[in-house]
Design an enzyme around this catalytic site. Structure first.
Site, mmCIF file in Angstrom:
data_model
loop_
_atom_site.group_PDB
_atom_site.id
_atom_site.type_symbol
_atom_site.label_atom_id
_atom_site.label_comp_id
_atom_site.label_asym_id
_atom_site.label_seq_id
_atom_site.Cartn_x
_atom_site.Cartn_y
_atom_site.Cartn_z
ATOM 1 N N GLN A 109 -8.046 -0.375 11.188
ATOM 2 C CA GLN A 109 -6.806 0.118 11.397
ATOM 3 C C GLN A 109 -6.693 1.368 11.789
ATOM 4 O OE1 GLN A 109 -5.157 -2.528 12.178
ATOM 5 N NE2 GLN A 109 -3.643 -2.497 10.406
ATOM 6 N N ALA A 135 -5.592 3.039 -2.277
ATOM 7 C CA ALA A 135 -4.390 3.467 -3.102
ATOM 8 C C ALA A 135 -4.849 3.858 -4.546
ATOM 9 C CB ALA A 135 -3.348 2.297 -3.116
ATOM 10 N N GLU A 152 5.501 -1.406 2.698
ATOM 11 C CA GLU A 152 4.930 -2.827 2.718
ATOM 12 C C GLU A 152 3.515 -2.843 2.795
ATOM 13 O OE1 GLU A 152 5.997 -6.632 5.486
ATOM 14 O OE2 GLU A 152 7.940 -5.499 5.046
ATOM 15 N N HIS A 156 -0.770 -5.655 -1.658
ATOM 16 C CA HIS A 156 -2.257 -5.865 -1.214
ATOM 17 C C HIS A 156 -2.863 -5.047 -2.473
ATOM 18 C CE1 HIS A 156 -1.327 -7.498 2.468
ATOM 19 N NE2 HIS A 156 -0.971 -6.630 2.800
#
Length: 277
Positions: A109, A135, A152, A156
């Site tokens: 990504q 995160a 969003e 995850h």
């Protein structure tokens, strides 16, 4: 935290690796313009035919809604956790005048984001950068940012407590966090099973079923203040379902997001919190 199978950086759950790596979710037509979110459809007329322009508008507007809750001043330092292809970072930079760090756990990504925004990265090296990190373990200094946002991606995150602690750490005193995402409406024991029956993304483990209170409690436990969760489901789910109707018939699993909302199982929230001064 363990290393990824590729031996570099934080571990990525296999289903996440496949979806955002070889699967290239952001390249699918349902996520027009390279954004990867369900959209905020308040300004879109759902009674008229929807095209890519309306779809892109919905996704940009979700970022605008989140950024408006943070109200960053020009020059504010903003971290986006789970930046994906970096399209939201560009909205923050161009429309809000922020200096943006886009962080994502998936190296593919990040490669795509750097390629898509190569010219802007050359023109604005002090205002846009992309870094790899989880995160739960952010490669950022204490108090580095005026705002932390995530759009969003929290569905995850394996450990919301660790995410909240890291958010509190990297925010400056007086800084603000805003997280947009979908959560169960309560912590009733049967909620994960209900979602797994309705939605393949929960059945596969791509999306993790947690109540919104799990995030608000995590922020409070991390020492953040003025924690709140506001439902924006009425501006997300009907528009998302209307857009999905281009590809999927009623009662197919992607259309069940709206059903889960209507049945009071799942909703879409913006969760905000401040780091005390």
């Amino acid at each position: 935290m363990t290393e990824s199978a590729e031996g570099t950086g934080p571990a990525v759950r296999p289903v996440v690796w496949q979806t955002y790596g070889p699967g290239d979710l952001g390249g699918q037509p349902i996520f027009g313009g390279g954004f990867i979110n369900f959209g905020y459809w308040r300004a879109v007329d759902l009674a008229r035919p929807l095209g890519e322009a309306e779809r892109v508008r919905s996704q940009e507007d979700l970022y605008r809604h989140v950024l408006d809750t943070v109200a960053p001043r020009p020059g504010a330092r903003v971290l986006e956790v789970g930046c994906g292809l970096g399209m939201g970072c560009v909205v923050m930079l161009r429309e809000y005048g922020c200096a943006v760090t886009g962080m994502d756990i998936h190296p593919q990504q990040l490669s795509r984001a750097r390629a898509a925004h190569a010219e802007l990265l050359r023109e604005e090296p002090a205002r846009l950068r992309f870094v790899r990190g989880a995160a739960e373990r952010m490669p950022c200094a204490d108090g580095e940012f005026d705002a932390v946002v995530s759009v969003e991606a929290a569905q995850h995150f394996p450990d919301l407590g660790a995410f909240a602690a890291q958010t509190a750490r990297v925010l400056r005193p007086g800084g603000r966090a805003a997280v947009a995402g979908f959560f169960t409406v309560d912590d009733a024991p049967g909620r994960p099973a209900e979602l797994a029956r309705l939605l393949e993304s929960f059945d596969s483990g791509l999306d993790l079923a947690r109540p919104v209170r799990a995030l608000t409690d995590a922020f409070a436990d991390a020492g953040l203040a003025r924690v709140s969760a506001a439902s924006i489901g009425r501006d997300v789910w009907p528009g998302w379902d209307r857009w999905l109707a281009r590809w999927w018939a009623p009662d197919t699993w992607p259309r069940n997001f709206l059903r889960a909302y209507q049945e009071g199982i799942l909703d879409y929230y913006v969760v905000t919190a401040d780091r005390p001064r």
